[in-house]
Enzyme design. Structure first.
Site, PDB file in Angstrom:
ATOM      1  N   PHE A 134      16.086  20.942  -9.209  1.00 59.30           N
ATOM      2  CA  PHE A 134      15.108  19.782  -9.068  1.00 59.30           C
ATOM      3  C   PHE A 134      15.846  18.413  -8.677  1.00 59.30           C
ATOM      4  O   PHE A 134      15.362  17.406  -8.344  1.00 59.30           O
ATOM      5  CB  PHE A 134      14.388  19.681 -10.316  1.00 59.30           C
ATOM      6  CG  PHE A 134      13.587  21.005 -10.879  1.00 59.30           C
ATOM      7  CD1 PHE A 134      12.951  21.544  -9.681  1.00 59.30           C
ATOM      8  CD2 PHE A 134      13.587  21.344 -12.053  1.00 59.30           C
ATOM      9  CE1 PHE A 134      12.091  22.596 -10.135  1.00 59.30           C
ATOM     10  CE2 PHE A 134      12.963  22.193 -12.314  1.00 59.30           C
ATOM     11  CZ  PHE A 134      12.160  22.916 -11.401  1.00 59.30           C
ATOM     12  N   ARG A 152      27.308  23.282 -19.928  1.00 57.97           N
ATOM     13  CA  ARG A 152      26.007  22.361 -20.252  1.00 57.97           C
ATOM     14  C   ARG A 152      26.244  22.181 -21.952  1.00 57.97           C
ATOM     15  O   ARG A 152      25.945  20.896 -22.020  1.00 57.97           O
ATOM     16  CB  ARG A 152      24.648  22.893 -19.901  1.00 57.97           C
ATOM     17  CG  ARG A 152      24.234  24.075 -20.738  1.00 57.97           C
ATOM     18  CD  ARG A 152      22.811  24.559 -20.530  1.00 57.97           C
ATOM     19  NE  ARG A 152      22.660  25.874 -21.149  1.00 57.97           N
ATOM     20  CZ  ARG A 152      21.567  26.353 -21.688  1.00 57.97           C
ATOM     21  NH1 ARG A 152      20.461  25.466 -21.739  1.00 57.97           N
ATOM     22  NH2 ARG A 152      21.543  27.500 -22.045  1.00 57.97           N
ATOM     23  N   ASP A 182       0.929  -1.183  -0.132  1.00 53.64           N
ATOM     24  CA  ASP A 182       0.010   0.137  -0.132  1.00 53.64           C
ATOM     25  C   ASP A 182       1.040   1.415  -0.063  1.00 53.64           C
ATOM     26  O   ASP A 182       0.715   2.254  -0.722  1.00 53.64           O
ATOM     27  CB  ASP A 182      -0.808  -0.073   1.328  1.00 53.64           C
ATOM     28  CG  ASP A 182      -1.980  -0.949   1.173  1.00 53.64           C
ATOM     29  OD1 ASP A 182      -2.912  -0.868   0.306  1.00 53.64           O
ATOM     30  OD2 ASP A 182      -2.158  -1.857   2.129  1.00 53.64           O
ATOM     31  N   ILE A 226      -4.029  -2.525   5.533  1.00 52.37           N
ATOM     32  CA  ILE A 226      -3.541  -2.278   6.622  1.00 52.37           C
ATOM     33  C   ILE A 226      -2.242  -1.407   6.479  1.00 52.37           C
ATOM     34  O   ILE A 226      -1.298  -1.994   5.848  1.00 52.37           O
ATOM     35  CB  ILE A 226      -3.549  -3.378   7.641  1.00 52.37           C
ATOM     36  CG1 ILE A 226      -4.690  -3.941   8.004  1.00 52.37           C
ATOM     37  CG2 ILE A 226      -2.580  -2.947   8.861  1.00 52.37           C
ATOM     38  CD1 ILE A 226      -5.371  -3.308   8.803  1.00 52.37           C
ATOM     39  N   ASP A 262      14.720  33.270 -14.333  1.00 52.57           N
ATOM     40  CA  ASP A 262      13.553  32.478 -13.635  1.00 52.57           C
ATOM     41  C   ASP A 262      13.479  32.667 -12.253  1.00 52.57           C
ATOM     42  O   ASP A 262      12.539  32.219 -11.561  1.00 52.57           O
ATOM     43  CB  ASP A 262      13.827  30.609 -14.200  1.00 52.57           C
ATOM     44  CG  ASP A 262      13.303  30.522 -15.364  1.00 52.57           C
ATOM     45  OD1 ASP A 262      12.653  31.573 -16.055  1.00 52.57           O
ATOM     46  OD2 ASP A 262      13.726  29.624 -16.126  1.00 52.57           O
ATOM     47  N   HIS A 316      14.122  28.715  -8.819  1.00 54.02           N
ATOM     48  CA  HIS A 316      14.833  27.881  -9.835  1.00 54.02           C
ATOM     49  C   HIS A 316      16.260  28.036  -9.529  1.00 54.02           C
ATOM     50  O   HIS A 316      16.905  27.506 -10.145  1.00 54.02           O
ATOM     51  CB  HIS A 316      14.532  28.330 -11.089  1.00 54.02           C
ATOM     52  CG  HIS A 316      13.266  27.671 -11.846  1.00 54.02           C
ATOM     53  ND1 HIS A 316      11.977  27.729 -11.182  1.00 54.02           N
ATOM     54  CD2 HIS A 316      12.973  26.789 -12.963  1.00 54.02           C
ATOM     55  CE1 HIS A 316      10.841  27.282 -11.788  1.00 54.02           C
ATOM     56  NE2 HIS A 316      11.469  26.457 -12.882  1.00 54.02           N
ATOM     57  N   GLU A 345      11.117  14.154 -12.428  1.00 54.39           N
ATOM     58  CA  GLU A 345      12.731  14.067 -11.892  1.00 54.39           C
ATOM     59  C   GLU A 345      12.789  12.851 -10.984  1.00 54.39           C
ATOM     60  O   GLU A 345      13.811  12.381 -11.040  1.00 54.39           O
ATOM     61  CB  GLU A 345      13.069  15.529 -11.205  1.00 54.39           C
ATOM     62  CG  GLU A 345      12.627  16.705 -12.217  1.00 54.39           C
ATOM     63  CD  GLU A 345      11.381  17.228 -12.209  1.00 54.39           C
ATOM     64  OE1 GLU A 345      10.556  16.843 -11.419  1.00 54.39           O
ATOM     65  OE2 GLU A 345      10.904  18.023 -12.899  1.00 54.39           O
TER      66      GLU A 345
END
Lengths: 700, 700
Positions: B465, B376, B170, B202, B497, B501, B439
């Site tokens: 993130f 990047r 669960d 349960i 931003d 961010h 993410e």
């Protein structure tokens, strides 16, 4: 007062249409000017946002904090222009110059909406999922406030009835925290929650079919939501059928036993001539040519920027007059309620003033020394002791109620009556929260509660699972809302559950969140003061970090010991250096928090037998200690005493600042293991002997 | 080879039933002995687990790493006994003494299952949701490996076909990360994934109706899963209808175009006489009397503990013989495949050896100095440059492909063919991953991929993130799997931003996760070495932290400058102190990472004009630097030079250890703001001038 719509029949005038188109053009202008931003959804959501602000939302732009207002949450914060432009049109104080200043230093129009920064913004959004999850908390708090203040009123007649409107995006619907919160919203039958899901089928990687093909409304059906679809592409052309959307919003509001979601099929960036329906228009400026093209399509002058016709603005700003009238009529109901309910009215007045009840601290228990008690147990006793005095305090656990000691024993659980179980008696106005195994939503919901009401809510889980809550914790800190997080099982002291459950880096990682206060009390009496300190915070969230295992309750009357009230200062001399029964200048300072204070206290005694005078400084909250003046900090940690040893069952990071280059840090810089906790402390060298040895080393 | 069941017709012998009941009794005994643990589900899940291990799972207990095996994931790790007892019965090397040693120091049976610690455990589980989410990654990697090695084989005929079985609870079904991963699993049509959901109604707060009333299977229908229900309470009595469960598992395996979930209604703790069906039996020992009662109900001797009849154990351990035969027959298929596919066989051999291809580093690009490039962007170039050489490398973004530069341009996307979009060409064997705006699942899935296959996977998102991914990152570190996380937009340098961010505390918070390496390169050439270093890690996950903004590419031939290969050592002298054209002993050391190295380099020049000799140390990875020997670290940061200044656009925490008490830390200890990044750096005092001023201060 909340369920009916503002107008009987839906209609839109030419001026309405012009206002909507103007927001599209202004969105393009604003992003174009600053050179970056998110024009696409601001353009395609303009009609829906206008419809909400002009035709449905009960609000008074001249009093953005009116407690009778409906709430609006823009979950995809990147489309902040969607909100800013409605605030501009509605007369919240944003003017054209603010739109022109989008995303620049000091502007009222930052990249993402920030609560407290711009009037009319209810919540800071941006990290996807948080807005919708916290909106569920908004709906919780509405029901709780009503239950506190006006429980007997018929549905829709109380001044505390209002609707929470949300715009959500594909991204919001994909995030797990939304799933958690939405499941709870359905469970809770939050009939006052209306979500418009901008089903535009485009995200940054373009067509969402690449990653998001589930049946969203099917999922929401399974959550017990009322679901509707409004498809503006259904004719094969793109037709913004506002009447259909209006009807869906009315149906959503008419459904009061379930939250509602309306999947609104839009085309992102419509009617941008070449960039509509692309990921490219999501997060980039359109370019001069495309902006001109857009203006032409909409019949605007391509040579004009940041222009709105006076007549259009005046028309839109009629919401001010309507808002004033709504507020006025609400005041009558409110005043009638006040007269009829003087006790509740006094409570509301106190809550709105942000005050705690006079003398409430007398209810905080003190704990007798000489015995032992887990700090989590002490926390449960404190909560229960003050619960009657503080009706604004409510909370519960993410399925660890008994372990977290977060239950107010005399209170009912917050859930529809049919959700009662053998263990829990429920009421829609209950006070004990049950989040299920959903730590992230628990934190987001608590944020929403505390943000949208003057109540004080807390959530409980194991400290290790603060990792699941981190995005929400950070937003609480950024927004400056005093959410309270109860975290138990705070170290390898939890023992046999092993490394997956033993926090090692969590304390340090929480301490570095700006504007977030961590408190790790050393004994039951520090717990009592910790709760006092946390409840006195008004614009800072905090987390209390508690042991599973029993800890001694210190005898504050013993030689050298000081009272637990030092907890409020974050760090204090728990036990002054004593040699031969006399307080002396310390040779060494032992710094510790929580369960490891016991090791420091034992080491102090052991060191005394070796003729070394050791002061024990308990540091329950680095953040509170940092807020003290320099004189106090110098008193506790005199610069001249460089012989310092810290001990904490967590990573070393953060301690060097306190112990200095000459100091020794006893820490745990690797994962734990599954065994009895005493064995772990011993195997990992976090012991009295280690503190003694380190002290001897630094004293030399 | 995976879709058919091991036996034609389902049947259970008396010995099978006795074996199942023995595991129930042993579960109770084990928890009773250590005094804590989770007996309830170990008892009620015993039949299902036995059925999987004895009748469905293709495994060879004598070779737990057999690549042709089916995989079993126990998502609710707290019921570790469910797994341990099957490993004991199946002959994996766990013996009765190990069961007796449950949850004690050094035992093979820790509180939660730990991969690498106990043979037969495929993944460390405990934090709910992670097991099922990573199991989705297991299913991803199975398809990818098949695509790499044996794409033309008909379904079910390849030695690389196998089934992933999961038991979920669960709690797993409530966690958001499961929702994210399950949505992806349906999207990906993962026909080899079979989940048994222990629908026992349960959890710790007892009846799940208090917080969990959604229609779980309805939700999974919406995710495009094949759903079935097996209700052992359907007769009004509790009847463990194993034939029904077996039939459902067969049907689940027969459904190869969708993942399957079987909601199995059980009664927790059955047949414990008084504690079955309560939250109390979830996480506590039963007590002497109840254990005795349980044994009586099952026809066991209440006086005996930790006992199994020889005949029962021998019967259960026949799985060893069956496993050997399965393995043998698989070997034939495998050898045939090897002969027919020598190139692929060589690749597999290399991958299994954990080796990178010879000469692969020659493919890593170098970047010419004199221009600027966002790190990047450099990262994207490196990934693409090595992609052909390293077919094991795959990955993608959580809907930020273009921003994260994570796309292998020449590759197809990993998704069923019908999921192709205008932007992405898909293949079930594709190599570019699309996680959607999920993410957390991205990280859990990458963990599952890397854990269950010798491929190397990465996920991309914004650094902020990483907060959403933290529980999965921690598990990667704890398991020692070399997942790679690409995080871009790594500071206030992302600009407009704004604070929602802009990472501020993330770098520091990631650095403190044990066994996790963070790399923040300062220029494009450091990026190249960073990727090399990360790919050479075999038992440590890592994260590369990259700028949005352009950064200078340093001219390593300029006076004092050193090569970027120092990146591999985590910290190195980027630019030695130079006065009047000659390298000199530094007056001050300037330490920086990533984009702030530029400030240090400029400050060095500025300081030289003032006659101050400054060394710039670039510290891309604190962790890699800490792994160097003392001599090297002393060379870079000589103890004698206490005049040190650090500059990083994040919180100070962690830097004191490096700059010492006498050093100055230029940091950002509050949230950012929305504006042009140059404005932010200037307003927040993270500037060349600040570095110069701090250097002058410490040099005095």
């Amino acid at each position: 007062m909340a369920t009916e719509s503002l107008v009987e029949e839906f209609s839109l005038t030419e001026l309405d249409r012009k206002a909507i188109d103007t927001t599209r053009v202004l969105a393009a202008d604003a992003v174009e000017k600053v050179g970056n931003g998110h024009p696409g959804t601001a353009m395609s959501l303009a009609p829906a946002a206008y419809l909400i602000f002009q035709k449905h939302l009960r609000h008074d732009p001249k009093d953005p904090n009116w407690i009778g207002r409906d709430r609006f949450v823009l979950s995809p914060g990147h489309t902040s222009l969607t909100l800013y432009l409605q605030l501009f049109l509605s007369g919240y104080g944003l003017e054209m110059e603010d739109i022109e200043a989008l995303r620049t230093w000091g502007a009222k129009t930052p990249g993402h909406p920030e609560v407290g920064h711009t009037a009319g913004v209810e919540i800071t959004t941006g990290p996807l999922g948080q807005g919708l999850a916290s909106a569920v908390g908004f709906a919780y708090s509405q029901r709780r406030m009503r239950g506190l203040l006006d429980p007997a009123a018929e549905a829709g007649t109380s001044p505390f009835d209002h609707t929470v409107y949300v715009i959500a995006s594909d991204g919001d619907l994909q995030e797990g925290v939304t799933s958690e919160a939405s499941s709870l919203a359905g469970h809770q039958e939050l009939g006052n929650l209306v979500v418009i899901y901008d089903d535009n089928k485009i995200s940054i990687e373009n067509d969402t079919d690449i990653a998001f093909t589930e049946d969203v409304l099917g999922r929401y059906d399974a959550y017990n939501w009322h679901t509707q679809r409004v498809d503006w592409t259904v004719t094969g052309e793109y037709v913004e059928d506002m009447a259909a959307l209006d009807a869906a919003i009315r149906a959503a509001k008419a459904e009061t036993s379930r939250p509602s979601i309306i999947a609104l099929r839009t085309i992102i960036g419509w009617p941008s001539p070449t960039k509509q329906n692309t990921g490219g228009i999501h997060g980039s400026k359109l370019g001069t040519e495309e902006v001109a093209g857009l203006k032409k399509v909409l019949g605007f002058d391509p040579e004009q920027s940041f222009h709105i016709e006076d007549e259009v603005l005046a028309h839109a700003r009629e919401v001010v007059t309507r808002g004033a009238a709504l507020h006025e009529s609400w005041n009558e109901t409110f005043n009638a309620w006040k007269s009829a309910n003087p006790e509740e009215a006094a409570l509301l007045e106190r809550l709105q003033a942000g005050e705690l009840p006079e003398g409430w601290t007398e209810k905080i228990p003190t704990f007798e020394p000489g015995s032992t008690m887990a700090t989590r147990a002490a926390s449960g006793k404190v909560i229960n002791a003050i619960a009657d005095e503080l009706p604004e305090l409510w909370g519960g656990s993410a399925d660890l109620a008994g372990s977290n000691n977060t239950t107010i024993d005399t209170a009912k659980s917050f859930a529809p009556e049919r959700r009662s179980t053998d263990s829990w008696d429920t009421s829609p106005y209950g006070r004990v929260l049950h989040f299920g195994i959903r730590e992230h939503a628990a934190a987001s919901i608590v944020n929403g509660i505390v943000l949208s009401s003057p109540t004080r809510a807390f959530s409980g889980t194991f400290l290790i699972f603060s990792d699941y809550q981190r995005p929400a914790i950070r937003l609480a800190a950024l927004m400056g809302v005093p959410s309270i997080f109860v975290w138990t099982h705070d170290s390898i002291g939890l023992g046999e559950d092993g490394p997956t459950h033993q926090p090692v880096e969590q304390l340090a990682s929480l301490r570095i969140i700006p504007n977030f206060d961590v408190v790790r009390p050393a004994d039951a009496n520090e717990v009592a003061y910790a709760w006092r300190g946390m409840l006195e915070l008004t614009d800072t969230p905090s987390g209390i970090v508690l042991s599973r295992q029993n800890l001694p309750i210190y005898d504050r009357s013993a030689a050298g010991f000081r009272g637990a009230e030092g907890t409020l200062k974050g760090g204090y001399i728990l036990a002054e250096a004593v040699l031969d029964g006399t307080e002396v200048t310390p040779d060494v300072i032992l710094l510790a928090t929580g369960s490891e204070v016991e090791l420091a206290v034992e080491a102090r005694e052991e060191l005394a037998t070796k003729g070394i005078a050791a002061r024990v400084v308990s540091l329950p909250s680095f953040e509170w200690f940092a807020k003290q003046d320099a004189a106090y900090r110098e008193e506790v940690l005199p610069e001249a005493i460089t012989a310092r040893v810290s001990v904490e069952a967590g990573v070393a990071q953060g301690w060097r600042e306190l112990v200095g280059s000459a100091g020794e840090i006893i820490s745990l810089d690797h994962f734990g293991a599954s065994a009895d906790y005493k064995k772990l402390y011993s195997e990992f060298g976090i012991t009295t002997e280690a503190v003694v040895a380190a002290a001897q080393k630094v004293v030399k």
